[in-house]
Enzyme design. Sequence first.
Site, mmCIF file in Angstrom:
data_model
loop_
_atom_site.group_PDB
_atom_site.id
_atom_site.type_symbol
_atom_site.label_atom_id
_atom_site.label_comp_id
_atom_site.label_asym_id
_atom_site.label_seq_id
_atom_site.Cartn_x
_atom_site.Cartn_y
_atom_site.Cartn_z
ATOM 1 N N ASP A 1 -11.366 2.399 3.080
ATOM 2 C CA ASP A 1 -11.580 0.963 2.857
ATOM 3 C C ASP A 1 -13.073 0.671 2.638
ATOM 4 O O ASP A 1 -13.438 -0.398 2.165
ATOM 5 C CB ASP A 1 -11.115 0.176 4.099
ATOM 6 C CG ASP A 1 -9.916 -0.717 3.809
ATOM 7 O OD1 ASP A 1 -9.609 -0.922 2.619
ATOM 8 O OD2 ASP A 1 -9.296 -1.195 4.778
ATOM 9 N N GLN B 1 -5.255 -2.041 9.218
ATOM 10 C CA GLN B 1 -5.003 -3.346 8.582
ATOM 11 C C GLN B 1 -5.621 -4.462 9.445
ATOM 12 O O GLN B 1 -5.367 -4.548 10.637
ATOM 13 C CB GLN B 1 -3.482 -3.554 8.421
ATOM 14 C CG GLN B 1 -3.108 -4.816 7.692
ATOM 15 C CD GLN B 1 -3.600 -4.846 6.230
ATOM 16 O OE1 GLN B 1 -3.493 -3.860 5.508
ATOM 17 N NE2 GLN B 1 -4.156 -5.963 5.819
ATOM 18 N N LYS C 1 0.829 -1.210 0.000
ATOM 19 C CA LYS C 1 0.000 0.000 0.000
ATOM 20 C C LYS C 1 0.861 1.257 0.000
ATOM 21 O O LYS C 1 0.601 2.218 -0.720
ATOM 22 C CB LYS C 1 -0.943 -0.020 1.215
ATOM 23 C CG LYS C 1 -2.097 -0.990 1.012
ATOM 24 C CD LYS C 1 -2.846 -1.378 2.259
ATOM 25 C CE LYS C 1 -3.806 -2.519 1.916
ATOM 26 N NZ LYS C 1 -4.462 -3.131 3.057
#
Length: 283
Positions: free
Chosen positions: A120, A97, A53
Amino acid sequence: MDNKIISGKELATKIKSEIKLEVEKLNLEGIFPKLSVIIVGENPASLSYVRGKHKDCAECGIISDNIAFPETITQDELLEEINRLNNDNSVHGILVQLPLPNHIDEYEIINSIAPEKDVDGFTAINVGNMNIGKDCFAPCTPQGCMDMLDYAGVDLAGKDLVVIGRSNIVGKPVATLALQRSATVTICHSKTKNISEKTKNADVIIVAVGKAGFLTGDMIKEGAVVVDVGINRNDNGKLCGDADFDSCLKVASKITPVPGGVGLLTRANLLKNTVKSAKNAGK
Ligand code: NAP
């Protein structure tokens, strides 16, 4: 490359070069898109995803910072950090995460992210807005599946589409996005009887079960389109999808590969969402 194969690499490269140009334009307006990534513990797969990322952000001129905590962090400490990032105007995207350690309540952590920074697309507000077709941050992997179908010129309207898998991060949202494109959607899961019966009648199959080679060529009809979300290792340790690529390729009209498929679009969509958030904040 076989023209049946939908190249995620090609599409992700195209999207990333568009994002890079957009970021350059925003920089000229004094807007510097920034993603903050929180990682807890040292799960090797998570560390590798997070590295990817940051690399993607750097390629596109997006600022990214890595906030690493030990496994022992408490729920309150994590909430405090997210609250700090929610209130930091230089931060446009916050990503926690997953998975988190067992003593942390994942739902509470994710839902403490300000919805306007939830790049997200996992907060209940974003999920709700997506379900009612309102502007939202679409979750990156399901959106990546739609991008691949668009890129391949597959119009979902009126198509019979089967999703295998009903997880909150892939199966359910991808079914919602397909329904919004007027596909007739069937969702299969571990309790579904005769999955082959459903898949054999499908024009499009999106497979997200987490089992290497689950969907085989004899389960699909001639000319079907297969979108493979799975990321698994086969017995030889090689990366592979949920579809048995060779047998499906013989029957399908189009198929996404693993690696080089949906995974790259997941990454590209995180960048897209971060830039979208920066633009929203600049308005
Ligand atoms: P998950 O949470 O484990 O969900 C798997 C789903 O598959 C569940 O709904 C389960 O049904 C269903 N399933 C399991 N065994 C089945 C069977 N024998 N027949 C029918 N359905 C079955 O997995 P996930 O997070 O959705 O991920 C799925 C796959 O996509 C994994 O390989 C993961 O690594 C990959 N993934 C890829 C990306 C990407 O960027 N490409 C992103 C996320 C995930 P029940 O609900 O009944 O248990």
